[in-house]
Design a protein around this motif. Structure first.
Motif, short mmCIF file in Angstrom:
data_model
loop_
_atom_site.label_atom_id
_atom_site.label_comp_id
_atom_site.label_asym_id
_atom_site.label_seq_id
_atom_site.Cartn_x
_atom_site.Cartn_y
_atom_site.Cartn_z
N SER A 63 0.83 -1.21 0.00
CA SER A 63 0.00 0.00 0.00
C SER A 63 0.86 1.25 0.00
CB SER A 63 -0.92 0.03 1.22
OG SER A 63 -1.92 -0.92 1.12
N GLN A 64 1.93 1.22 0.79
CA GLN A 64 2.84 2.37 0.86
C GLN A 64 3.47 2.64 -0.51
OE1 GLN A 64 3.20 4.42 3.42
NE2 GLN A 64 4.67 5.66 2.33
N VAL A 65 3.94 1.59 -1.16
CA VAL A 65 4.56 1.73 -2.49
C VAL A 65 3.52 2.26 -3.48
CG1 VAL A 65 5.54 0.42 -4.42
CG2 VAL A 65 6.36 0.02 -2.09
N LYS A 66 2.32 1.72 -3.41
CA LYS A 66 1.23 2.14 -4.31
C LYS A 66 0.94 3.63 -4.14
CE LYS A 66 -3.59 0.90 -5.29
NZ LYS A 66 -4.69 0.00 -4.89
N LEU A 67 0.85 4.08 -2.90
CA LEU A 67 0.58 5.50 -2.63
C LEU A 67 1.73 6.38 -3.09
CD1 LEU A 67 -1.10 5.30 0.89
CD2 LEU A 67 -2.19 5.94 -1.26
N PHE A 125 -3.35 18.54 -2.26
CA PHE A 125 -2.49 17.35 -2.27
C PHE A 125 -2.60 16.60 -0.95
CE2 PHE A 125 1.59 15.50 -0.99
CZ PHE A 125 1.78 14.56 -2.00
N GLN A 126 -2.52 17.33 0.16
CA GLN A 126 -2.56 16.70 1.48
C GLN A 126 -3.92 16.05 1.73
OE1 GLN A 126 0.40 16.62 3.21
NE2 GLN A 126 -0.69 15.03 4.28
N LYS A 131 -6.94 11.09 2.20
CA LYS A 131 -8.11 10.30 1.80
C LYS A 131 -7.68 8.93 1.30
CE LYS A 131 -11.97 10.23 -1.43
NZ LYS A 131 -12.52 10.82 -2.63
N ARG A 132 -6.68 8.90 0.42
CA ARG A 132 -6.20 7.62 -0.12
C ARG A 132 -5.54 6.77 0.96
NH1 ARG A 132 -6.83 4.44 -2.48
NH2 ARG A 132 -4.97 3.98 -3.67
N ASN A 134 -6.34 6.69 4.09
CA ASN A 134 -7.44 6.13 4.87
C ASN A 134 -8.13 4.98 4.12
OD1 ASN A 134 -7.10 7.74 7.12
ND2 ASN A 134 -8.45 9.34 6.37
N GLU A 135 -8.29 5.13 2.80
CA GLU A 135 -8.89 4.05 2.01
C GLU A 135 -8.03 2.80 2.07
OE1 GLU A 135 -9.26 5.82 -1.86
OE2 GLU A 135 -11.05 6.96 -1.31
N GLU A 136 -6.72 2.97 1.89
CA GLU A 136 -5.80 1.83 1.93
C GLU A 136 -5.77 1.21 3.33
OE1 GLU A 136 -4.10 0.28 -0.60
OE2 GLU A 136 -5.26 1.60 -1.91
N LEU A 137 -5.80 2.06 4.36
CA LEU A 137 -5.80 1.57 5.73
C LEU A 137 -7.05 0.74 6.01
CD1 LEU A 137 -4.55 1.50 8.57
CD2 LEU A 137 -5.78 3.63 9.05
N GLN A 138 -8.20 1.19 5.53
CA GLN A 138 -9.43 0.44 5.74
C GLN A 138 -9.36 -0.94 5.08
OE1 GLN A 138 -11.87 1.17 7.87
NE2 GLN A 138 -10.54 2.88 8.38
N LYS A 139 -8.82 -0.99 3.85
CA LYS A 139 -8.66 -2.28 3.17
C LYS A 139 -7.74 -3.20 3.98
CE LYS A 139 -8.89 -0.44 -1.52
NZ LYS A 139 -8.09 -0.24 -2.75
N LEU A 140 -6.65 -2.63 4.46
CA LEU A 140 -5.69 -3.41 5.24
C LEU A 140 -6.32 -3.91 6.54
CD1 LEU A 140 -2.83 -4.50 5.54
CD2 LEU A 140 -2.16 -2.28 6.46
#
Length: 184
Positions: A63-67, A125-126, A131-132, A134-140
């Motif tokens: 997720s980190q790499v994706k972001l 940007f921030q 937002k993204r 949080n979306e990735e965190l929810q999936k995780l």
């Protein structure tokens, strides 16, 4: 050899025994047998260090790499805008003493507009990045919760905690959750 602990409030051992006896008496008074109460109080507990899972697991790293990929171009553009603004401010500060009043005011106005645009870009940007994230965190978290529930069911645990002052290593499920998330 038994060690007695005393404190300002007296003997903790006696106080704990009294509290346990009071708890068992309370449960018995409400129809639970002492065996049921003992079984209830001796529930099997596991622990997961969620912070560690969110840092070390393969899905978290992915997720980190994706972001980073998703936002790197915008981050570079923002940094370039910031550098251009700082350069324009430095140039203005150098040129301001020799500029005509009207030209100086015009350049000041342009700098203020450029600064507003830069702040708007940075804020946007921030907000988008947060937002993204949080979306990735929810999936995780959905994956983490499923892994924890699967392990808890397999181990027949009554509780799984994610915050504790002390954890006996035999109750720590974090490595097992990491392995499950990593597909090992």
């Amino acid at each position: 050899m038994t060690q007695q602990h005393t404190s300002f409030f007296g003997n903790h051992g006696a106080l704990q025994r009294f509290g346990a006896g009071l708890f068992l008496s309370f449960l018995c008074a409400f129809g639970m047998s002492a065996a049921q109460a003992a079984d209830f109080s001796a529930g099997r507990v596991g622990f997961v260090n969620l912070e560690r899972v969110l840092k070390e697991s393969a899905p978290a790293k992915a997720s980190q790499v994706k972001l980073e990929k998703e936002f790197s171009a915008r981050q570079k553009d923002g940094a370039a805008q910031d550098t251009a603004f700082k350069s324009a401010v430095t140039k203005f500060q150098t040129d301001a003493p020799v500029l005509a009043e009207a030209k100086r005011l015009e350049q000041q106005k342009k700098l203020m507009e450029q600064e507003r645009d830069l702040q708007r870009t940075q804020r946007s940007f921030q907000e988008d990045l947060n937002k993204r994230k949080n979306e990735e965190l929810q999936k995780l978290l959905v994956s983490v919760n499923k892994a924890v529930k699967d392990i808890a069911a397999a181990e027949k645990l009554d509780f799984v905690l994610q915050s504790a002052i002390f954890v006996d290593p035999k109750n720590d499920l974090t490595d097992r959750v990491l392995k499950m998330l990593d597909g090992n």
